[in-house]
Design an enzyme around this catalytic site. Structure first.
Site, PDB file in Angstrom:
ATOM      1  N   THR A 222       5.104 -31.315   9.970  1.00 58.74           N
ATOM      2  CA  THR A 222       4.894 -30.563  11.203  1.00 58.74           C
ATOM      3  C   THR A 222       4.938 -31.452  12.453  1.00 58.74           C
ATOM      4  O   THR A 222       5.417 -31.030  13.507  1.00 58.74           O
ATOM      5  CB  THR A 222       3.533 -29.832  11.102  1.00 58.74           C
ATOM      6  OG1 THR A 222       3.561 -28.999   9.932  1.00 58.74           O
ATOM      7  CG2 THR A 222       3.276 -28.973  12.325  1.00 58.74           C
TER       8      THR A 222
ATOM      9  N   LEU B 271      13.122 -20.261   2.595  1.00 68.19           N
ATOM     10  CA  LEU B 271      14.253 -21.065   2.102  1.00 68.19           C
ATOM     11  C   LEU B 271      15.615 -20.618   2.629  1.00 68.19           C
ATOM     12  O   LEU B 271      16.595 -20.571   1.888  1.00 68.19           O
ATOM     13  CB  LEU B 271      14.293 -21.076   0.566  1.00 68.19           C
ATOM     14  CG  LEU B 271      13.155 -21.783  -0.166  1.00 68.19           C
ATOM     15  CD1 LEU B 271      13.536 -21.973  -1.633  1.00 68.19           C
ATOM     16  CD2 LEU B 271      12.818 -23.127   0.448  1.00 68.19           C
TER      17      LEU B 271
ATOM     18  N   LYS C 267       8.175 -31.986  -6.177  1.00 65.60           N
ATOM     19  CA  LYS C 267       7.246 -31.598  -5.114  1.00 65.60           C
ATOM     20  C   LYS C 267       6.336 -30.486  -5.605  1.00 65.60           C
ATOM     21  O   LYS C 267       6.795 -29.425  -6.026  1.00 65.60           O
ATOM     22  CB  LYS C 267       8.011 -31.149  -3.878  1.00 65.60           C
ATOM     23  CG  LYS C 267       7.076 -30.838  -2.717  1.00 65.60           C
ATOM     24  CD  LYS C 267       7.772 -30.983  -1.406  1.00 65.60           C
ATOM     25  CE  LYS C 267       6.855 -30.685  -0.247  1.00 65.60           C
ATOM     26  NZ  LYS C 267       7.591 -30.674   1.004  1.00 65.60           N
TER      27      LYS C 267
ATOM     28  N   GLY D 125       0.921 -34.117   4.437  1.00 67.65           N
ATOM     29  CA  GLY D 125       0.006 -33.039   4.793  1.00 67.65           C
ATOM     30  C   GLY D 125      -0.799 -33.458   6.002  1.00 67.65           C
ATOM     31  O   GLY D 125      -1.787 -34.178   5.888  1.00 67.65           O
TER      32      GLY D 125
ATOM     33  N   CYS E 264       7.670 -23.906  -3.329  1.00 70.20           N
ATOM     34  CA  CYS E 264       7.792 -23.107  -2.127  1.00 70.20           C
ATOM     35  C   CYS E 264       7.373 -21.674  -2.435  1.00 70.20           C
ATOM     36  O   CYS E 264       7.816 -21.084  -3.409  1.00 70.20           O
ATOM     37  CB  CYS E 264       9.223 -23.125  -1.614  1.00 70.20           C
ATOM     38  SG  CYS E 264       9.367 -22.331  -0.018  1.00 70.20           S
TER      39      CYS E 264
ATOM     40  N   THR F 211       2.861 -26.758   1.296  1.00 76.12           N
ATOM     41  CA  THR F 211       1.892 -26.061   2.152  1.00 76.12           C
ATOM     42  C   THR F 211       0.846 -25.282   1.349  1.00 76.12           C
ATOM     43  O   THR F 211       1.072 -24.920   0.197  1.00 76.12           O
ATOM     44  CB  THR F 211       2.629 -25.077   3.068  1.00 76.12           C
ATOM     45  OG1 THR F 211       3.463 -24.241   2.254  1.00 76.12           O
ATOM     46  CG2 THR F 211       3.484 -25.814   4.069  1.00 76.12           C
TER      47      THR F 211
HETATM   48  C1  LIG Z   1       8.570 -24.867   8.977  1.00 76.63           C
HETATM   49  C2  LIG Z   1       8.389 -25.555   7.662  1.00 76.63           C
HETATM   50  C3  LIG Z   1       9.380 -25.460   6.685  1.00 76.63           C
HETATM   51  C4  LIG Z   1       9.230 -26.085   5.464  1.00 76.63           C
HETATM   52  N1  LIG Z   1      10.232 -25.995   4.542  1.00 76.63           N
HETATM   53  C5  LIG Z   1      10.112 -26.657   3.354  1.00 76.63           C
HETATM   54  C6  LIG Z   1      11.176 -26.657   2.415  1.00 76.63           C
HETATM   55  O1  LIG Z   1      12.243 -26.088   2.636  1.00 76.63           O
HETATM   56  N2  LIG Z   1      11.000 -27.332   1.253  1.00 76.63           N
HETATM   57  C7  LIG Z   1       9.857 -28.008   0.964  1.00 76.63           C
HETATM   58  O2  LIG Z   1       9.750 -28.624  -0.097  1.00 76.63           O
HETATM   59  N3  LIG Z   1       8.840 -28.048   1.845  1.00 76.63           N
HETATM   60  C8  LIG Z   1       8.934 -27.390   3.038  1.00 76.63           C
HETATM   61  N4  LIG Z   1       7.898 -27.448   3.948  1.00 76.63           N
HETATM   62  C9  LIG Z   1       6.670 -28.185   3.601  1.00 76.63           C
HETATM   63  C10 LIG Z   1       6.691 -29.598   4.183  1.00 76.63           C
HETATM   64  O3  LIG Z   1       7.746 -30.355   3.647  1.00 76.63           O
HETATM   65  C11 LIG Z   1       5.360 -30.315   3.918  1.00 76.63           C
HETATM   66  O4  LIG Z   1       5.178 -30.431   2.527  1.00 76.63           O
HETATM   67  C12 LIG Z   1       4.161 -29.595   4.488  1.00 76.63           C
HETATM   68  O5  LIG Z   1       4.480 -29.050   5.737  1.00 76.63           O
HETATM   69  C13 LIG Z   1       2.931 -30.490   4.644  1.00 76.63           C
HETATM   70  O6  LIG Z   1       3.149 -31.536   5.562  1.00 76.63           O
HETATM   71  P1  LIG Z   1       2.734 -31.491   7.113  1.00 76.63           P
HETATM   72  O7  LIG Z   1       1.312 -31.006   7.174  1.00 76.63           O
HETATM   73  O8  LIG Z   1       2.901 -32.867   7.604  1.00 76.63           O
HETATM   74  O9  LIG Z   1       3.659 -30.534   7.768  1.00 76.63           O
HETATM   75  C14 LIG Z   1       8.044 -26.818   5.187  1.00 76.63           C
HETATM   76  C15 LIG Z   1       7.061 -26.920   6.168  1.00 76.63           C
HETATM   77  C16 LIG Z   1       7.206 -26.309   7.398  1.00 76.63           C
HETATM   78  C17 LIG Z   1       6.124 -26.443   8.423  1.00 76.63           C
END
Ligand SMILES: Cc1cc2nc3c(=O)[nH]c(=O)nc-3n(C[C@H](O)[C@H](O)[C@H](O)COP(=O)(O)O)c2cc1C
Ligand SMILES: Cc1cc2nc3c(=O)[nH]c(=O)nc-3n(C[C@H](O)[C@H](O)[C@H](O)COP(=O)(O)OP(=O)(O)OC[C@H]3O[C@@H](n4cnc5c(N)ncnc54)[C@H](O)[C@@H]3O)c2cc1C
Ligand code: FES
Lengths: 318, 262
Positions: free
Chosen positions: A281, A82, A180, A258, A139, A208
């Site tokens: 991602t 964060l 979330k 996801g 998070c 994640t």
């Molecule tokens: C590098 C990175 C930073 C992230 N930072 C946050 C964040 O600050 N707050 C949050 O709620 N989710 C954060 N996430 C989670 C994403 O918003 C998302 O929920 C998660 O990556 C699943 O989606 P995806 O598989 O399409 O990446 C982050 C994910 C990644 C990869």
């Protein structure tokens, strides 16, 4: 940007999340799209359904030690922690640009203590250009205040804390609230219900999955923080299940995410019960993918002679 | 910054496990500065998933080249890409070397490369040679062995004074390039208006930074960190500096050596 007016009524992709009207259901996920400006020149940001900004906190945070990202099979682990400049810097430096995009801006808020969330909500309540709040209680890397130790426990692993935080934010703001959730729980539906009971207008699923990667020759973790959050195509089957599990137990809309890479992934999330979706991602790999998916969805509706995507939502045949 | 499907003009092996790829991408090469980089989607499809960062090795009108070492799946996939195919690249990214502030005075540029770290230094040398009058420059190249000493001829052609070190003694000075650098710098009494530019493994850069500090030379280093986005969006490529975390992709990859907490 001026777009040619279409004569016929265009295919309708619009959706509503709480009081937020989005012209299409495709969003970008918090932490994967910075504060928007980073993607300028790589895509037409103004075509997105909505943008969710990187989670901000009351005070600046410097985040976790590097390395913070590592690729794993069909995905990646991150332990950013964060990092952000705090809410005041966000309002002063990031929001003016976001405001000009002409799309709903959903601000993700995070904190280490329960009271942090309502404080952030109050602060953001008073500024223009914020359409809604996403409460990030999922998070990893936050401190457990009760034990004053670094802990892997997340607020959204506890239904009572989830309820309390959502309710405190609900009291503090009239803005649309999206909660979330982490999928790292035994029963995600139970937590989802707690968020709904607390007054959340919608849910974002999933954050994640916690994971690790290491180097066998040095026997050291590949992330500075030892463990991190797994994202990308590798988690899609898990995320679909989380959405389906929750869909049957809540009445508020779900934003599914996801591992979305292609339009078919989006359709799968809708069929499992998502009203909208977010790309995470994938933004790093194919910055323009969200826009291609929006075009694809328009084509899908037309070629299947549908009026909207609504009939798909939760249409899984079991 | 642009996303371009660049045509592969050539992709050739230049040494064991080392390749040079030439891409036709006018919009990127026009804006590119030495020290900046591109994010390359090495394979079509999802494996490997993320783009990989590579520095500009040569910048020409209409084209650019990357010099890369095969170390894992991404670079292995890149080495298999064929002439005529299209490669998905985003660039130019980051902040390059502060080469042109050197314009104000006759400059004594000292370039220090470790292994594949020569890649961006050739682009820098070409820029310095073509834009700064009365430049004197030396290049120190180090590698494990003589097979991995790259680009000697290219630097010579530019009129650079060349110093090479191979750790196994198979060519030039036997040992670390930083020891050779120290030896040469201390042998000379006057190195006026010198500036050091370095790229290579982190330990080497730290040693170069220490040497430069003791000699009171300004020093720029090109750093590496694991990257996911390359555009400042993920905050994944943090490096510790005196004023807090900075992102290698956006605030760097070139930093003043004195700002880094090694
Ligand atoms: C590098 C990175 C930073 C992230 N930072 C946050 C964040 O600050 N707050 C949050 O709620 N989710 C954060 N996430 C989670 C994403 O918003 C998302 O929920 C998660 O990556 C699943 O989606 P995806 O598989 O399409 O990446 C982050 C994910 C990644 C990869
Ligand atoms: C700004 C920048 C410029 C670069 N320029 C060049 C260049 O011009 N030529 C070149 O050959 N390489 C360059 N690199 C390094 C290059 O990006 C990595 O070698 C590449 O990403 C490895 O990918 P892979 O899939 O082959 O290896 P992976 O399978 O990802 O990794 C194999 C091994 O390499 C290490 N590694 C992976 N990525 C990096 C990285 N970014 N930095 C350091 N180690 C890494 C891993 O820890 C692992 O041990 C640069 C890196 C950065 C950050
Ligand atoms: S690689 Fe994403 S911020 Fe640098």
């Amino acid at each position: 940007m001026v777009r040619p007016k279409t004569k016929r009524r265009e295919t309708d992709l619009s959706v509503k999340i709480g009081r937020i009207k989005m012209k299409n259901p495709v969003m970008v996920a918090s932490g994967t799209f910075g504060y928007g400006k980073e993607y300028e020149g790589l895509m037409d940001i103004s075509r997105l359904g909505a943008i969710v900004t990187k989670t901000i906190t009351n005070d600046p945070r410097s985040g976790n030690p590097p390395p913070r990202v590592v690729e794993t099979p069909f995905g990646m682990l991150n332990s950013i922690g964060l990092e952000n400049d705090g809410v005041d810097a966000f309002i002063e430096e990031k929001l003016p640009y976001l405001r000009k995009l002409g799309i709903p801006v959903i601000v993700s808020i995070g904190g280490e203590e329960i009271r942090d969330f309502a404080r952030l909500a109050k602060r953001l309540n008073r500024v223009s250009g914020v359409a809604g709040l996403e409460i990030n209680i999922s998070c990893p890397n936050i401190r457990d205040q009760r034990r004053k130790t670094r802990s892997r426990r997340l607020f959204s692993q506890d239904k009572n804390l989830t309820f309390k935080i959502v309710k405190s934010v609900r009291r503090a703001t009239g803005l649309t609230i999206i909660t979330k959730l982490t999928p790292n729980v035994t029963d995600v539906a139970e937590i989802a219900r707690a968020a709904q009971d607390g007054g959340s207008d919608a849910l974002s699923l999933v954050n994640t999955y916690m994971g690790m990667a290491l180097d066998i020759s040095t026997r050291k973790p590949l992330l500075g923080n030892v463990a991190g959050g797994l994202s990308g195509p590798a988690i899609k089957p898990l995320a679909l299940k989380a959405v389906w599990d929750v869909y049957n137990h809540v009445s508020i809309p779900i934003i599914g995410m996801g591992g979305i890479v292609e339009i078919n992934d989006v359709l799968e999330f809708l069929i499992c019960g998502a009203t909208a979706v977010a790309l995470g991602t994938t933004n790093f790999v194919y910055p323009n993918k969200s826009i291609e998916i929006i075009d694809g969805l328009k084509y899908y509706i037309k070629s299947n002679k549908l009026k909207s995507l609504k009939p798909l939502i939760g249409s899984l045949k079991t | 910054m642009r996303l371009v499907k660049a045509k592969i003009v050539s992709n050739k092996k230049v040494a064991a496990g080392r390749f040079k790829i030439r891409l036709a991408a006018p919009s990127i090469s026009k804006a590119a500065e030495p020290g900046q980089f591109v994010m390359v989607k090495c394979s079509d499809g999802l494996d490997p998933l993320l783009r990989r960062p590579f520095s500009f090795h040569r910048i020409e009108r209409g084209f650019f080249e990357l010099l890369y070492q095969v170390i894992g799946r991404g670079t292995a996939a890149l080495s298999e890409r064929k002439k005529g195919e299209r490669l998905d690249v985003i660039g130019p990214l980051g902040n390059g070397f502060d080469a042109l502030s050197a314009k104000r005075y006759p400059l004594n540029a000292i370039l220090v490369a470790g292994g594949i770290g020569v890649a961006p230094l050739l682009a820098l040398a070409e820029r310095l040679a073509h834009s700064v009058e009365r430049i004197a420059f030396s290049i120190f190249i180090g590698a494990r062995n003589k097979e991995h000493l790259l680009c000697e001829k290219d630097f010579k052609k530019l009129g650079a004074r060349l110093y090479v070190a191979a750790e196994d003694g198979s060519k030039g000075y036997k040992g670390l390039v930083t020891d050779l650098l120290k030896k040469e710098l201390y042998a000379k009494r006057s190195t006026l208006n010198a500036k050091v530019y370095a790229c290579g493994p982190r330990d080497m850069l730290k040693a170069v930074a220490d040497i430069a500090r003791l000699k009171h030379f300004p020093c720029e280093v090109s750093l590496e960190e694991k990257m996911a986005c390359g555009i400042g969006a993920c905050l994944g490529c943090a490096v510790k500096t005196l004023i807090g975390h900075k992102m290698v992709c956006k605030d760097g990859p070139v930093f003043n050596a004195g700002d880094i907490i090694w």
